[in-house]
Motif scaffolding. Sequence first.
Motif, mmCIF file in Angstrom:
data_model
loop_
_atom_site.group_PDB
_atom_site.id
_atom_site.type_symbol
_atom_site.label_atom_id
_atom_site.label_comp_id
_atom_site.label_asym_id
_atom_site.label_seq_id
_atom_site.Cartn_x
_atom_site.Cartn_y
_atom_site.Cartn_z
ATOM 1 N N VAL A 93 0.857 -1.177 0.000
ATOM 2 C CA VAL A 93 0.000 0.000 0.000
ATOM 3 C C VAL A 93 0.897 1.232 0.000
ATOM 4 N N ALA A 94 0.457 2.286 -0.687
ATOM 5 C CA ALA A 94 1.226 3.533 -0.745
ATOM 6 C C ALA A 94 0.502 4.612 0.052
ATOM 7 N N LEU A 95 1.209 5.197 1.012
ATOM 8 C CA LEU A 95 0.684 6.298 1.819
ATOM 9 C C LEU A 95 1.136 7.603 1.187
ATOM 10 N N THR A 96 0.192 8.486 0.869
ATOM 11 C CA THR A 96 0.545 9.746 0.214
ATOM 12 C C THR A 96 -0.024 10.935 0.992
ATOM 13 N N PHE A 97 0.713 12.036 0.936
ATOM 14 C CA PHE A 97 0.299 13.273 1.590
ATOM 15 C C PHE A 97 0.285 14.401 0.559
ATOM 16 N N ASP A 98 -0.792 15.147 0.544
ATOM 17 C CA ASP A 98 -0.934 16.262 -0.396
ATOM 18 C C ASP A 98 -0.681 17.601 0.281
ATOM 19 N N ALA A 99 -0.224 18.558 -0.523
ATOM 20 C CA ALA A 99 -0.278 19.989 -0.242
ATOM 21 C C ALA A 99 0.844 20.562 0.609
ATOM 22 N N GLY A 100 1.763 19.774 1.133
ATOM 23 C CA GLY A 100 2.818 20.322 1.968
ATOM 24 C C GLY A 100 4.019 20.791 1.154
ATOM 25 N N PRO A 101 5.142 20.966 1.847
ATOM 26 C CA PRO A 101 5.254 20.738 3.288
ATOM 27 C C PRO A 101 4.690 21.886 4.109
ATOM 28 N N SER A 102 4.143 21.527 5.273
ATOM 29 C CA SER A 102 3.655 22.519 6.219
ATOM 30 C C SER A 102 4.463 22.382 7.509
ATOM 31 N N VAL A 103 4.105 23.161 8.504
ATOM 32 C CA VAL A 103 4.814 23.078 9.780
ATOM 33 C C VAL A 103 4.590 21.737 10.464
ATOM 34 N N ARG A 104 3.649 20.950 9.937
ATOM 35 C CA ARG A 104 3.392 19.625 10.507
ATOM 36 C C ARG A 104 4.285 18.540 9.903
ATOM 37 N N ALA A 105 4.995 18.869 8.849
ATOM 38 C CA ALA A 105 5.833 17.870 8.182
ATOM 39 C C ALA A 105 6.808 17.178 9.129
ATOM 40 N N PRO A 106 7.505 17.884 10.022
ATOM 41 C CA PRO A 106 8.415 17.187 10.941
ATOM 42 C C PRO A 106 7.716 16.146 11.809
ATOM 43 N N GLN A 107 6.478 16.419 12.239
ATOM 44 C CA GLN A 107 5.720 15.441 13.018
ATOM 45 C C GLN A 107 5.407 14.203 12.183
ATOM 46 N N ILE A 108 5.014 14.443 10.943
ATOM 47 C CA ILE A 108 4.696 13.322 10.054
ATOM 48 C C ILE A 108 5.935 12.467 9.809
ATOM 49 N N LEU A 109 7.051 13.111 9.543
ATOM 50 C CA LEU A 109 8.290 12.372 9.294
ATOM 51 C C LEU A 109 8.706 11.570 10.523
ATOM 52 N N SER A 110 8.495 12.123 11.702
ATOM 53 C CA SER A 110 8.843 11.413 12.931
ATOM 54 C C SER A 110 8.017 10.140 13.087
ATOM 55 N N ILE A 111 6.731 10.220 12.775
ATOM 56 C CA ILE A 111 5.867 9.035 12.864
ATOM 57 C C ILE A 111 6.288 7.986 11.837
ATOM 58 N N LEU A 112 6.604 8.425 10.638
ATOM 59 C CA LEU A 112 7.046 7.481 9.604
ATOM 60 C C LEU A 112 8.331 6.774 10.025
ATOM 61 N N ARG A 113 9.257 7.516 10.631
ATOM 62 C CA ARG A 113 10.499 6.902 11.124
ATOM 63 C C ARG A 113 10.203 5.872 12.193
ATOM 64 N N LYS A 114 9.294 6.197 13.093
ATOM 65 C CA LYS A 114 8.957 5.291 14.195
ATOM 66 C C LYS A 114 8.475 3.941 13.677
ATOM 67 N N PHE A 115 7.699 3.963 12.617
ATOM 68 C CA PHE A 115 7.136 2.718 12.078
ATOM 69 C C PHE A 115 7.960 2.155 10.918
#
Length: 279
Positions: free
Chosen positions: A79-101
């Motif tokens: 499965v491919a997880l995709t995010f639209d419209a960034g990067p925003s100030v939330r990008a670091p949080q998203i990247l941290s979660i992706l690293r965790k998993f």
Amino acid sequence: MRSTTGARRAGIGAEAGRRVRLGAAVVVTAALGLGLAGCNGYQSTSPSAARKHVAADGRTAAFAQGADGPVDCRKAKCVALTFDAGPSVRAPQILSILRKFHVHATFFTLGKNHVMKHPQMVRDMVAQGDEVETLTWSHQILTKISSSEIRKEITEGRDAVQKVTGVRPMLLRPPQGRTSSKVTAIARDLGMAEVVWSANGQDYRTTDSALIAKRILQQTKPDGIILLHDLVDPTNKGYNGTVASIAPIVSTLQARGYTFVTVSQLLAPGTPQPGKVYK
């Protein structure tokens, strides 16, 4: 009376037969239309079909690297997880979660006020192994603007990513998923393929993280392309529940046996074909 009754019965029978034939025609027409998105005349291609299209020069897309080696989505449940419209100030949080998993995602970025405003975030995405593509320059709806404007939106969004990362995007997500035969023709001329989605959390309509996750989990199937957003909504009507939905989405799908890959890896060993719309 008998002849009149017989005629009536024959007429009823003929009408019933006509309705059956008409119903069958509607079913066939609907079936033929399943490969079309909207009424603009473009046809989508599934990831499984895309894997059969290897570039003419023999190039192939890179496989994802799992704990036990390369992940072949012809065999694995991907499965491919995709995010639209960034990067925003939330990008670091998203990247941290992706690293965790230990998963990678594909970010369809906006050039104006995003890529050019947060270039280091874009570089961080690439450094982490995520895929950075384009959602155009300023999110204009491509089906509502002229051919020259379409070309400008795509090229400026693509060039912004290349300027920051040194890598030229090959994938375009049309804003709001709206495309047409005219848009696909221009994308083909520019050497780009389009990517829409098969699972939508509708995180632009709610801040309820549990609801966003529930929608994705209900819709996701093998070879799925998930749509979420890397965006901030100051009105608090949407997007503000996205980050908290990511961990439950990823952990639940991993427990179901899914492997997360980028869009390009989902198509491997095929490569994105210019002018195609992948869904």
